[in-house]
Design a protein around this motif. Sequence first.
Motif, PDB file in Angstrom:
ATOM      1  N   ASN A  84       0.795  -1.239   0.000  1.00 22.37           N
ATOM      2  CA  ASN A  84       0.000   0.000   0.000  1.00 22.37           C
ATOM      3  C   ASN A  84       0.823   1.283   0.000  1.00 22.37           C
ATOM      4  OD1 ASN A  84      -2.418  -1.497  -0.015  1.00 22.37           O
ATOM      5  ND2 ASN A  84      -2.307  -1.714   2.203  1.00 22.37           N
ATOM      6  N   ARG A  85       2.144   1.193  -0.116  1.00 22.04           N
ATOM      7  CA  ARG A  85       2.981   2.391  -0.189  1.00 22.04           C
ATOM      8  C   ARG A  85       2.826   2.980  -1.591  1.00 22.04           C
ATOM      9  NH1 ARG A  85       6.859   3.709   3.211  1.00 22.04           N
ATOM     10  NH2 ARG A  85       6.958   1.560   3.950  1.00 22.04           N
ATOM     11  N   LYS A  86       2.548   4.267  -1.670  1.00 19.57           N
ATOM     12  CA  LYS A  86       2.395   4.930  -2.974  1.00 19.57           C
ATOM     13  C   LYS A  86       3.769   5.102  -3.606  1.00 19.57           C
ATOM     14  CE  LYS A  86      -1.792   7.287  -1.631  1.00 19.57           C
ATOM     15  NZ  LYS A  86      -2.433   8.569  -1.301  1.00 19.57           N
ATOM     16  N   VAL A  87       3.887   4.599  -4.844  1.00 18.47           N
ATOM     17  CA  VAL A  87       5.154   4.648  -5.564  1.00 18.47           C
ATOM     18  C   VAL A  87       4.898   5.144  -6.976  1.00 18.47           C
ATOM     19  CG1 VAL A  87       7.189   3.358  -6.308  1.00 18.47           C
ATOM     20  CG2 VAL A  87       5.955   2.632  -4.242  1.00 18.47           C
ATOM     21  N   GLY A  88       5.727   6.072  -7.412  1.00 18.79           N
ATOM     22  CA  GLY A  88       5.647   6.584  -8.775  1.00 18.79           C
ATOM     23  C   GLY A  88       7.025   6.622  -9.408  1.00 18.79           C
ATOM     24  N   LEU A  89       7.037   6.846 -10.699  1.00 20.79           N
ATOM     25  CA  LEU A  89       8.281   6.970 -11.451  1.00 20.79           C
ATOM     26  C   LEU A  89       8.360   8.376 -12.025  1.00 20.79           C
ATOM     27  CD1 LEU A  89       8.104   3.679 -13.569  1.00 20.79           C
ATOM     28  CD2 LEU A  89       9.129   3.976 -11.305  1.00 20.79           C
ATOM     29  N   ALA A  90       9.565   8.894 -12.132  1.00 21.64           N
ATOM     30  CA  ALA A  90       9.816  10.165 -12.814  1.00 21.64           C
ATOM     31  C   ALA A  90      10.962   9.913 -13.775  1.00 21.64           C
ATOM     32  CB  ALA A  90      10.173  11.249 -11.810  1.00 21.64           C
ATOM     33  N   VAL A  91      10.682  10.021 -15.060  1.00 23.16           N
ATOM     34  CA  VAL A  91      11.690   9.665 -16.059  1.00 23.16           C
ATOM     35  C   VAL A  91      11.913  10.793 -17.051  1.00 23.16           C
ATOM     36  CG1 VAL A  91      11.196   7.198 -15.858  1.00 23.16           C
ATOM     37  CG2 VAL A  91      10.040   8.537 -17.613  1.00 23.16           C
ATOM     38  N   SER A  92      13.160  10.911 -17.456  1.00 28.99           N
ATOM     39  CA  SER A  92      13.480  11.792 -18.567  1.00 28.99           C
ATOM     40  C   SER A  92      13.758  10.875 -19.755  1.00 28.99           C
ATOM     41  CB  SER A  92      14.685  12.678 -18.246  1.00 28.99           C
ATOM     42  OG  SER A  92      15.810  11.911 -17.914  1.00 28.99           O
ATOM     43  N   ALA A  93      13.037  11.131 -20.817  1.00 25.90           N
ATOM     44  CA  ALA A  93      13.162  10.322 -22.030  1.00 25.90           C
ATOM     45  C   ALA A  93      13.671  11.238 -23.134  1.00 25.90           C
ATOM     46  CB  ALA A  93      11.812   9.720 -22.408  1.00 25.90           C
ATOM     47  N   GLY A  94      14.898  11.061 -23.534  1.00 30.40           N
ATOM     48  CA  GLY A  94      15.509  11.953 -24.496  1.00 30.40           C
ATOM     49  C   GLY A  94      14.800  12.018 -25.831  1.00 30.40           C
ATOM     50  N   LEU A 131       6.246  -3.441  -8.833  1.00 34.41           N
ATOM     51  CA  LEU A 131       5.580  -2.775  -7.711  1.00 34.41           C
ATOM     52  C   LEU A 131       4.250  -3.438  -7.375  1.00 34.41           C
ATOM     53  CD1 LEU A 131       6.636   0.789  -8.762  1.00 34.41           C
ATOM     54  CD2 LEU A 131       7.394  -0.444  -6.705  1.00 34.41           C
ATOM     55  N   LEU A 132       3.515  -3.851  -8.379  1.00 36.91           N
ATOM     56  CA  LEU A 132       2.264  -4.572  -8.129  1.00 36.91           C
ATOM     57  C   LEU A 132       2.544  -5.913  -7.440  1.00 36.91           C
ATOM     58  CD1 LEU A 132       0.328  -3.770 -11.425  1.00 36.91           C
ATOM     59  CD2 LEU A 132      -0.048  -2.783  -9.154  1.00 36.91           C
ATOM     60  N   TYR A 133       3.603  -6.579  -7.853  1.00 41.96           N
ATOM     61  CA  TYR A 133       3.995  -7.850  -7.238  1.00 41.96           C
ATOM     62  C   TYR A 133       4.284  -7.660  -5.748  1.00 41.96           C
ATOM     63  CZ  TYR A 133       6.327 -12.358  -6.674  1.00 41.96           C
ATOM     64  OH  TYR A 133       6.672 -13.619  -6.260  1.00 41.96           O
ATOM     65  N   CYS A 134       4.833  -6.497  -5.409  1.00 45.43           N
ATOM     66  CA  CYS A 134       5.153  -6.181  -4.008  1.00 45.43           C
ATOM     67  C   CYS A 134       3.975  -5.534  -3.277  1.00 45.43           C
ATOM     68  CB  CYS A 134       6.358  -5.254  -3.946  1.00 45.43           C
ATOM     69  SG  CYS A 134       7.879  -5.987  -4.575  1.00 45.43           S
ATOM     70  N   ASN A 135       2.805  -5.517  -3.916  1.00 49.76           N
ATOM     71  CA  ASN A 135       1.577  -4.943  -3.345  1.00 49.76           C
ATOM     72  C   ASN A 135       1.682  -3.457  -3.043  1.00 49.76           C
ATOM     73  OD1 ASN A 135      -0.131  -7.282  -3.329  1.00 49.76           O
ATOM     74  ND2 ASN A 135       1.241  -8.084  -1.746  1.00 49.76           N
ATOM     75  N   ALA A 136       2.570  -2.770  -3.751  1.00 47.75           N
ATOM     76  CA  ALA A 136       2.655  -1.311  -3.613  1.00 47.75           C
ATOM     77  C   ALA A 136       1.501  -0.689  -4.391  1.00 47.75           C
ATOM     78  CB  ALA A 136       3.992  -0.808  -4.148  1.00 47.75           C
ATOM     79  N   ASP A 137       1.231   0.551  -4.097  1.00 48.50           N
ATOM     80  CA  ASP A 137       0.182   1.304  -4.776  1.00 48.50           C
ATOM     81  C   ASP A 137       0.852   2.107  -5.897  1.00 48.50           C
ATOM     82  OD1 ASP A 137      -1.987   2.817  -5.570  1.00 48.50           O
ATOM     83  OD2 ASP A 137      -2.238   3.840  -3.638  1.00 48.50           O
ATOM     84  N   TYR A 138       1.009   1.483  -7.053  1.00 44.60           N
ATOM     85  CA  TYR A 138       1.695   2.125  -8.181  1.00 44.60           C
ATOM     86  C   TYR A 138       0.856   3.282  -8.704  1.00 44.60           C
ATOM     87  CZ  TYR A 138       3.825   2.908 -12.720  1.00 44.60           C
ATOM     88  OH  TYR A 138       4.425   3.491 -13.809  1.00 44.60           O
ATOM     89  N   ARG A 139       1.485   4.470  -8.792  1.00 46.54           N
ATOM     90  CA  ARG A 139       0.771   5.690  -9.155  1.00 46.54           C
ATOM     91  C   ARG A 139       1.183   6.249 -10.521  1.00 46.54           C
ATOM     92  NH1 ARG A 139      -3.394   6.032  -5.779  1.00 46.54           N
ATOM     93  NH2 ARG A 139      -3.371   8.277  -5.947  1.00 46.54           N
ATOM     94  N   SER A 140       1.710   5.423 -11.386  1.00 45.50           N
ATOM     95  CA  SER A 140       2.074   5.803 -12.744  1.00 45.50           C
ATOM     96  C   SER A 140       3.393   6.567 -12.763  1.00 45.50           C
ATOM     97  CB  SER A 140       0.953   6.586 -13.428  1.00 45.50           C
ATOM     98  OG  SER A 140       1.186   6.661 -14.810  1.00 45.50           O
ATOM     99  N   PHE A 141       3.583   7.357 -13.842  1.00 48.63           N
ATOM    100  CA  PHE A 141       4.866   8.023 -14.016  1.00 48.63           C
ATOM    101  C   PHE A 141       4.694   9.436 -14.535  1.00 48.63           C
ATOM    102  CE2 PHE A 141       4.018   6.054 -18.094  1.00 48.63           C
ATOM    103  CZ  PHE A 141       4.419   7.011 -19.012  1.00 48.63           C
ATOM    104  N   PHE A 142       5.746  10.216 -14.304  1.00 48.86           N
ATOM    105  CA  PHE A 142       5.854  11.563 -14.835  1.00 48.86           C
ATOM    106  C   PHE A 142       7.022  11.525 -15.810  1.00 48.86           C
ATOM    107  CE2 PHE A 142       7.710  15.789 -14.862  1.00 48.86           C
ATOM    108  CZ  PHE A 142       6.588  16.572 -15.085  1.00 48.86           C
ATOM    109  N   ALA A 143       6.868  12.127 -16.987  1.00 54.33           N
ATOM    110  CA  ALA A 143       7.925  12.047 -17.999  1.00 54.33           C
ATOM    111  C   ALA A 143       8.219  13.400 -18.626  1.00 54.33           C
ATOM    112  CB  ALA A 143       7.524  11.056 -19.091  1.00 54.33           C
TER     113      ALA A 143
END
Length: 187
Positions: A100-110, A137-149
Amino acid sequence: MKTLIIVSHPNIENSVINKRWVEELKKYSEKYTVHELYNIYPDGNIDVEKEQQLIESHRNLVLQFPVYWFNCPPLLKKWLDDVFAYGWAYGSNGGDKLKNRKVGLAVSAGIKKEDYSEEGRYRYTLEHLLSPFETTLLYCNADYRSFFAFYGIESEPGENEPGKENELVTPHLENSAKDYLNFVDNL
């Protein structure tokens, strides 16, 4: 509780996007802990227990990195493999620390956003390429919140005049830094 930002950039000093994001995050140390893996572990020897305790002491988690060869930099992959261990991140005997921990990604895509499409140059969306992170993250039951790019810092040869590579990026970059903080605040 603060949000932990795991920054994984092998050359942050010469970065444009990730460096700017880190600068913006550091203005709000009461809200965010910026944890730069390549500065902390230049030898690649990760203190797993310390990293797990750091995650546990924060409410939310963001993994920030540049897309390298359509994946993450190698130290982040090693960090994930080592830190998200059986019995801590998943499995029995306490394997619920990401639950249930909220986790997101922040990526720079050239590469330009339109190149990340089924019709684009690389035929896959960024969502598709980042799906292993979501699945982990889903496998670890985290609350995946998508990504920022942030897309498109790279240019085709001859596209920009020498010495003016970043002139077109600056307003977009500044907006991106503000939008990134908004993404983190709304995980």
